[in-house]
Design an enzyme around this catalytic site. Sequence first.
Site, short mmCIF file in Angstrom:
data_model
loop_
_atom_site.label_atom_id
_atom_site.label_comp_id
_atom_site.label_asym_id
_atom_site.label_seq_id
_atom_site.Cartn_x
_atom_site.Cartn_y
_atom_site.Cartn_z
N ARG A 9 -3.18 -9.96 5.20
CA ARG A 9 -3.60 -10.05 3.78
C ARG A 9 -2.45 -9.52 2.94
NH1 ARG A 9 -5.92 -6.64 0.11
NH2 ARG A 9 -7.43 -7.53 -1.33
N LYS B 275 0.83 -1.21 0.00
CA LYS B 275 0.00 0.00 0.00
C LYS B 275 0.86 1.25 0.00
CE LYS B 275 -4.31 -2.00 1.39
NZ LYS B 275 -5.31 -2.21 2.41
C1 YH5 Z 1 -7.73 -4.57 3.32
O1 YH5 Z 1 -6.84 -3.84 3.76
N1 YH5 Z 1 -7.61 -3.99 0.84
S1 YH5 Z 1 -8.20 -3.94 -1.81
C2 YH5 Z 1 -3.82 -0.03 -2.92
C3 YH5 Z 1 -2.52 -0.48 -3.08
C4 YH5 Z 1 -2.20 -1.79 -2.82
C5 YH5 Z 1 -3.18 -2.67 -2.42
C6 YH5 Z 1 -1.75 1.68 -3.69
N2 YH5 Z 1 -9.29 -5.31 0.23
C7 YH5 Z 1 -8.09 -4.62 1.95
O2 YH5 Z 1 -5.23 -4.33 -1.53
N3 YH5 Z 1 -9.81 -6.24 2.42
C8 YH5 Z 1 -8.36 -4.43 -0.16
O3 YH5 Z 1 -1.49 0.33 -3.49
C9 YH5 Z 1 -9.12 -5.46 1.56
N4 YH5 Z 1 -8.46 -5.36 4.16
C10 YH5 Z 1 -9.46 -6.17 3.72
N5 YH5 Z 1 -10.13 -6.91 4.62
C11 YH5 Z 1 -6.93 -2.69 -1.79
C12 YH5 Z 1 -5.53 -3.19 -1.84
C13 YH5 Z 1 -4.49 -2.23 -2.27
C14 YH5 Z 1 -4.80 -0.90 -2.52
#
Ligand code: YH5
Length: 272
Positions: free
Chosen positions: A247, A213
């Site tokens: 996750r 993230k």
């Molecule tokens: C979460 O934290 N996150 S989708 C932006 C990124 C990298 C990854 C800018 N679903 C979560 O993974 N479900 C998502 O770089 C989730 N907890 C739970 N329970 C977003 C994501 C991501 C967004």
Amino acid sequence: MLTARFPAVMGILNVTPDSFSDGGRFETLDAAVARARQMIDEGADIIDIGGESTRPGADPVPADVERERVIPVLKAIRAFSDIPVSVDTSSPEVIEAAAQAGASMINDVRALRRDGALAAAAATGLPICLMHMKGDPKTMQADPHYDDVVSEVIDFFMSRIGACESAGIDRDRLVLDPGFGFGKTPAHNLTLVNRLGMLKDLGRPLLVGLSRKSTIAKILAGGSADLVLGSVAGAVVAVLRGADIVRVHDVGPTVQALRVTTAIQRENISGN
Ligand code: YH5
């Protein structure tokens, strides 16, 4: 039982069209299944399938589109493995279809606030992950403010646990997630990781997603463009602070780091 091993590593399986390069339907299914196999081989405890992009700025996806992305992949995984699979969705139609196709948990970034989602989730009988998000994906990163981020997240969970119980979802089915990056500045995110113990007092397992993230990317800015080590460090600290499920994108490195983490915590080289 969702999983036997705690802390559990949840591998992220994105099935949005941008995730697997050119997107012919069967090619995409094959690529998703291959990625699931790889994460299982690397030691994933849970696979989290998501067909809606909830990255900052993303638009919502119609339920039938989301269902067509997610359900074939879930069924294909079920054909060769009984690994727990969660489905990352806010849509009542997808919740119901996922349960029918053998999902083990519903993971909702909107914490069942969409119309019909509480009733659909209640009917599945499955564990549910409730994630905190302030605002919606389209606008959430536009200058988020809190008086006290930890108290606000705790109040949100108490309110959503109440809504779940009123809809017939016992609190012992719930997993809670502070929602890193969902309507939070990097400072809010770091405070929440450090204060996971306060969320733990709600008495439910905690799921934490820091992997790749933008807070990790911002911390490393000017250094490596590779976010794996930073993400693994985040997962280790989250587990030390009480996370039960992490996750992640990078399953193999996370599993190895957490084996060492839990061996030290338990003073037992097999981590038991
Ligand atoms: C979460 O934290 N996150 S989708 C932006 C990124 C990298 C990854 C800018 N679903 C979560 O993974 N479900 C998502 O770089 C989730 N907890 C739970 N329970 C977003 C994501 C991501 C967004």
